[in-house]
Design a protein around this motif. Structure first.
Motif, PDB file in Angstrom:
ATOM      1  N   ASP A 115      15.403  75.048  -6.687  1.00  0.00           N
ATOM      2  CA  ASP A 115      16.696  74.863  -7.346  1.00  0.00           C
ATOM      3  C   ASP A 115      17.640  74.184  -6.357  1.00  0.00           C
ATOM      4  N   MET A 116      17.813  72.893  -6.531  1.00  0.00           N
ATOM      5  CA  MET A 116      18.620  72.134  -5.581  1.00  0.00           C
ATOM      6  C   MET A 116      20.088  72.522  -5.621  1.00  0.00           C
ATOM      7  N   SER A 117      20.542  73.123  -6.716  1.00  0.00           N
ATOM      8  CA  SER A 117      21.953  73.511  -6.794  1.00  0.00           C
ATOM      9  C   SER A 117      22.308  74.575  -5.770  1.00  0.00           C
ATOM     10  N   THR A 118      21.312  75.333  -5.302  1.00  0.00           N
ATOM     11  CA  THR A 118      21.579  76.375  -4.306  1.00  0.00           C
ATOM     12  C   THR A 118      21.843  75.805  -2.929  1.00  0.00           C
ATOM     13  N   PHE A 119      21.508  74.523  -2.735  1.00  0.00           N
ATOM     14  CA  PHE A 119      21.697  73.901  -1.419  1.00  0.00           C
ATOM     15  C   PHE A 119      22.978  73.079  -1.355  1.00  0.00           C
ATOM     16  N   GLY A 120      23.633  72.933  -2.477  1.00  0.00           N
ATOM     17  CA  GLY A 120      24.890  72.192  -2.474  1.00  0.00           C
ATOM     18  C   GLY A 120      24.661  70.704  -2.286  1.00  0.00           C
ATOM     19  N   ASP A 121      25.740  69.996  -2.004  1.00  0.00           N
ATOM     20  CA  ASP A 121      25.696  68.550  -1.818  1.00  0.00           C
ATOM     21  C   ASP A 121      25.513  68.247  -0.332  1.00  0.00           C
ATOM     22  N   ILE A 122      24.255  68.209   0.092  1.00  0.00           N
ATOM     23  CA  ILE A 122      23.962  67.999   1.520  1.00  0.00           C
ATOM     24  C   ILE A 122      23.284  66.646   1.718  1.00  0.00           C
ATOM     25  N   LYS A 123      23.599  66.011   2.820  1.00  0.00           N
ATOM     26  CA  LYS A 123      23.051  64.690   3.124  1.00  0.00           C
ATOM     27  C   LYS A 123      21.719  64.807   3.831  1.00  0.00           C
ATOM     28  N   TYR A 124      21.609  65.792   4.733  1.00  0.00           N
ATOM     29  CA  TYR A 124      20.382  65.976   5.500  1.00  0.00           C
ATOM     30  C   TYR A 124      19.724  67.295   5.120  1.00  0.00           C
ATOM     31  N   ALA A 125      18.424  67.323   5.246  1.00  0.00           N
ATOM     32  CA  ALA A 125      17.685  68.550   4.959  1.00  0.00           C
ATOM     33  C   ALA A 125      18.089  69.651   5.931  1.00  0.00           C
ATOM     34  N   SER A 126      18.117  70.878   5.430  1.00  0.00           N
ATOM     35  CA  SER A 126      18.403  72.035   6.276  1.00  0.00           C
ATOM     36  C   SER A 126      17.094  72.753   6.599  1.00  0.00           C
ATOM     37  N   ARG A 127      17.138  73.660   7.553  1.00  0.00           N
ATOM     38  CA  ARG A 127      15.958  74.449   7.887  1.00  0.00           C
ATOM     39  C   ARG A 127      15.509  75.280   6.682  1.00  0.00           C
ATOM     40  N   GLU A 128      16.488  75.787   5.957  1.00  0.00           N
ATOM     41  CA  GLU A 128      16.165  76.584   4.775  1.00  0.00           C
ATOM     42  C   GLU A 128      15.414  75.743   3.744  1.00  0.00           C
ATOM     43  N   LEU A 129      15.840  74.505   3.554  1.00  0.00           N
ATOM     44  CA  LEU A 129      15.175  73.638   2.582  1.00  0.00           C
ATOM     45  C   LEU A 129      13.746  73.314   3.027  1.00  0.00           C
ATOM     46  N   VAL A 130      13.589  72.944   4.293  1.00  0.00           N
ATOM     47  CA  VAL A 130      12.252  72.633   4.809  1.00  0.00           C
ATOM     48  C   VAL A 130      11.334  73.833   4.652  1.00  0.00           C
ATOM     49  N   LYS A 131      11.850  75.018   4.989  1.00  0.00           N
ATOM     50  CA  LYS A 131      11.054  76.243   4.842  1.00  0.00           C
ATOM     51  C   LYS A 131      10.696  76.471   3.373  1.00  0.00           C
ATOM     52  N   ARG A 132      11.623  76.195   2.481  1.00  0.00           N
ATOM     53  CA  ARG A 132      11.364  76.412   1.054  1.00  0.00           C
ATOM     54  C   ARG A 132      10.263  75.486   0.550  1.00  0.00           C
ATOM     55  N   VAL A 133      10.304  74.221   0.938  1.00  0.00           N
ATOM     56  CA  VAL A 133       9.268  73.275   0.511  1.00  0.00           C
ATOM     57  C   VAL A 133       7.904  73.680   1.074  1.00  0.00           C
ATOM     58  N   SER A 134       7.883  74.092   2.343  1.00  0.00           N
ATOM     59  CA  SER A 134       6.614  74.517   2.937  1.00  0.00           C
ATOM     60  C   SER A 134       6.076  75.772   2.254  1.00  0.00           C
ATOM     61  N   ASP A 135       6.972  76.666   1.842  1.00  0.00           N
ATOM     62  CA  ASP A 135       6.536  77.862   1.111  1.00  0.00           C
ATOM     63  C   ASP A 135       5.909  77.490  -0.233  1.00  0.00           C
ATOM     64  N   VAL A 136       6.512  76.515  -0.906  1.00  0.00           N
ATOM     65  CA  VAL A 136       5.973  76.078  -2.203  1.00  0.00           C
ATOM     66  C   VAL A 136       4.545  75.566  -2.032  1.00  0.00           C
ATOM     67  N   ILE A 137       4.338  74.713  -1.025  1.00  0.00           N
ATOM     68  CA  ILE A 137       2.994  74.176  -0.774  1.00  0.00           C
ATOM     69  C   ILE A 137       2.031  75.298  -0.403  1.00  0.00           C
ATOM     70  N   TRP A 138       2.456  76.126   0.554  1.00  0.00           N
ATOM     71  CA  TRP A 138       1.579  77.181   1.056  1.00  0.00           C
ATOM     72  C   TRP A 138       1.176  78.159  -0.053  1.00  0.00           C
ATOM     73  N   ASN A 139       2.120  78.542  -0.880  1.00  0.00           N
ATOM     74  CA  ASN A 139       1.867  79.566  -1.899  1.00  0.00           C
ATOM     75  C   ASN A 139       1.043  79.064  -3.078  1.00  0.00           C
ATOM     76  N   THR A 140       0.841  77.754  -3.173  1.00  0.00           N
ATOM     77  CA  THR A 140       0.003  77.208  -4.252  1.00  0.00           C
ATOM     78  C   THR A 140      -1.385  76.820  -3.778  1.00  0.00           C
ATOM     79  N   LEU A 141      -1.724  77.134  -2.519  1.00  0.00           N
ATOM     80  CA  LEU A 141      -3.051  76.836  -1.993  1.00  0.00           C
ATOM     81  C   LEU A 141      -4.049  77.912  -2.387  1.00  0.00           C
ATOM     82  N   THR A 142      -5.279  77.490  -2.626  1.00  0.00           N
ATOM     83  CA  THR A 142      -6.371  78.428  -2.843  1.00  0.00           C
ATOM     84  C   THR A 142      -6.741  79.079  -1.520  1.00  0.00           C
ATOM     85  N   ARG A 143      -6.961  80.369  -1.501  1.00  0.00           N
ATOM     86  CA  ARG A 143      -7.279  81.083  -0.261  1.00  0.00           C
ATOM     87  C   ARG A 143      -8.772  81.167   0.015  1.00  0.00           C
ATOM     88  N   SER A 144      -9.573  81.034  -1.012  1.00  0.00           N
ATOM     89  CA  SER A 144     -11.014  81.290  -0.843  1.00  0.00           C
ATOM     90  C   SER A 144     -11.786  80.019  -0.503  1.00  0.00           C
TER      91      SER A 144
END
Length: 609
Positions: A97-126
């Motif tokens: 939800d980009m609205s939670t990050f406001g109008d930002i020009k550069y990525a924040s640590r929170e945003l980078v962590k959120r994107v990495s979580d999305v990728i990580w949490n959709t990976l197959t573990r087996s």
């Protein structure tokens, strides 16, 4: 910015279905001509081709095609690429939800962590993360599988999809993270290395750099711009069908794409990509292109110029080439140069990949060389050459210094036995010719024609590879290569002499080149590397007579303690083993890491063979 406004809408649909390598090259070229080449699009396309041509296939297609026939690709349809592209967009945008990050020009640590979580949490573990062909978004979108490079690349592509163009890949020789923020001032872990490190995602890499671990290259990684990220995805293409065979089509595709990137100037700060290209050129040379030996040397020049000589693999690429072509003295020298790099680090268990690389050199490749050359002694044998013995000492000295101050021991009896056996093959009269200087000691009587450094400074007339290039900024691949050209400057000096002397200060200068401009600047250089001798009349023997006492400085405590034992007439092998393994008797027991491949590179050819 809407992701669909990027590459998918500007793709030339006439290139589909993709049936030829040239069609892929044309598509990549179109994207590379953009300010923002679309990472997701290119990764999906290259991954689709790689997976279709490698997975579930057991042999190459060499026997299925006429000689010189252009390899045929599987006919990737546009609607498949488009569907996968939109699926990636939906995963990223639907989870954040980009609205939670406001109008930002550069990525924040929170945003980078959120994107990495999305990728990580959709990976197959087996699945096993060391499997090949898991580095592309095609693998992610069709099987929810990614290796560690793939995770890092996916995060950067995801941030690009969200319109944050300040998030970029940062690559060491065995790890990946991201830089972000204004001027790339911030760093964040976004993938694992080894096991159980998922919780590091989002954290800065400062602790790793401070530990002087090779994993982080002492703060000298390859920090990519968008076009270099395309180079990273191309360099990560894996043509392998098995440990001993490759797909002809995928290898050719990777090779042509790397040349495209090279010609467009996007590899000039990427030593490992140049090394990969050199590997491919050695297997299948491209007409009209520089020989692979020049590419390996170019990667070394880049590492010295841009990365403070902190990269090990450019030297091991070169050493492996020399080894495969039976240029054993040159291989010893390259491996010693690699060890001069690793001595700048402190070993940790995160560095297991380079540990395995160096152990393979020490315990397999060097013993094999000694076995080969021991079968027929002659005056030109490397066992009669004190410089080869000095290179051997320098190789082990770097490894010993790598161990010093490290939390984990490196050397154990498994290292000591091959070393002792190798040393014993050099006669006492050969070993005694090596002059081991103390730290800070300079021999003012050094022969000025022997091992001249780039500055001609007597204090640097040593075999040690501690002096790297210090040339001007903004040098492209072509400009680096032009340093090796044939024109003379206004003073009548060959410009290649300066460049090659800077790169190979420890090599012996070719007398004929200095006097007449004939041949190569160094004995055993370019032509000899390619397999044709530049010294049929024995010039090397003549020059070696003026340099019979190679000089080097031993820096590690263990090797300095071994000085008298190594040069004594009768070797005390038991004492050497004890000294080498002192305070490190515990057998190395690190667990195998998850990925057996280096970040953004093909698997090591010496291991495949």
């Amino acid at each position: 910015m809407n992701m669909a406004s990027l590459g998918i809408r500007r793709v030339d649909k006439r290139l589909f279905p993709i049936l030829s390598v040239e069609s892929v090259v044309a598509l990549f070229k179109d994207e590379l001509n953009q300010d923002e080449p679309d990472l997701a699009l290119l990764s999906i396309i290259s991954g689709a081709i790689e997976n279709s041509m490698t997975c579930n296939r057991s042999t190459t297609l060499n026997g299925d095609q006429e000689e010189f026939e252009e390899p045929k690709l599987p006919g990737i349809e546009f609607h498949i690429i488009e569907a996968l592209y939109e699926k990636f967009s939906a995963i990223i945008k639907g989870s954040i939800d980009m609205s939670t990050f406001g109008d930002i020009k550069y990525a924040s640590r929170e945003l980078v962590k959120r994107v990495s979580d999305v990728i990580w949490n959709t990976l197959t573990r087996s699945y096993y993360k060391d499997r090949a062909h898991l580095q592309s978004l095609y693998s992610y979108l069709t099987g929810n599988k990614l290796d560690c490079f793939g995770v890092a690349f996916a995060v950067v592509a995801g941030c690009q999809a969200l319109g944050f163009f300040d998030v970029h890949l940062s690559l060491s020789e065995d790890h990946a993270w991201v830089v972000f923020g204004e001027n790339g001032s911030q760093t964040a872990e976004i993938t694992w290395h080894g096991k159980g490190n998922e919780d590091k995602r989002g954290q800065p890499i400062g602790i790793g750099v401070a530990s002087k671990s090779w994993l982080y290259l002492n703060g000298h990684p390859v920090v990519c711009n968008r076009h270099m990220e395309v180079a990273a995805l191309v360099s990560s293409i894996n043509p392998s069908l098995s440990v001993s065979s490759d797909s002809l089509e995928v290898a050719m595709l990777q090779q042509k794409l790397l040349w495209l990137l090279y010609d467009m100037g996007h590899l000039y700060r990427y030593p490992m990509a140049i090394g990969n290209l050199g590997d491919l050129e050695e297997i299948s040379p491209t007409l009209g292109r520089p020989p692979c030996s020049s590419l390996f040397q170019e990667a070394i020049l880049m590492s010295r110029k841009y990365y403070n000589n902190m990269h090990v693999y450019p030297y091991t690429y070169q050493g492996g080439y020399f080894y495969r072509h039976n240029l054993y003295k040159e291989a010893f020298q390259s491996w010693a140069n690699a060890s001069d790099v690793i001595r700048q680090y402190n070993y940790s268990r995160d560095d297991e990949e380079i540990y395995k690389e160096l152990m393979e050199i020490a315990n397999e490749l060097i013993p094999h060389i000694i076995k080969v050359v021991s079968s027929g002694h002659c005056a030109r044998s490397i066992l009669k050459d004190p410089e080869c013995f000095a290179h051997l000492l320098r190789f082990y000295d770097g490894i010993c210094q790598w161990e010093e101050g490290s939390p984990t021991p490196v050397l154990h009896i498994g290292w000591a036995k091959p070393l002792v056996n190798t040393i014993s093959k050099f006669d006492a009269d050969v070993r005694s010719q090596v002059v081991i200087l103390g730290q800070g000691i300079v021999d003012e009587d050094s022969d000025e024609n022997c091992n001249v450094s780039q500055n001609g400074d007597k204090s640097k007339q040593l075999l040690n590879n501690n002096n790297y290039c210090d040339v001007t900024d903004n040098v492209t691949c072509e400009e680096l290569s032009s340093d090796l050209g044939t024109e003379k400057d206004s003073n009548g000096m060959h410009p290649g002499l300066v460049a090659l002397t800077a790169a190979c200060g420890e090599k012996i200068l070719n007398r004929d080149f200095l006097l007449q401009g004939d041949g190569e600047p160094f004995v055993g250089s370019t032509s000899d590397i390619a397999g044709t001798s530049t010294d049929p009349a024995g010039t090397e023997d003549v020059l070696n007579e003026t340099c019979r006492q190679p000089k080097l400085i031993l820096h590690s405590q263990k090797m300095r303690g071994l000085k008298e034992l190594l040069l004594s007439e009768k070797l005390n092998t038991h004492a050497i083993s004890l000294q080498l393994t002192a305070q490190s008797q515990v057998q190395f027991g690190g667990k195998k890491r998850d990925s057996t491949e280096s970040i953004g590179s093909r698997s090591k050819r010496t291991r495949r063979e």
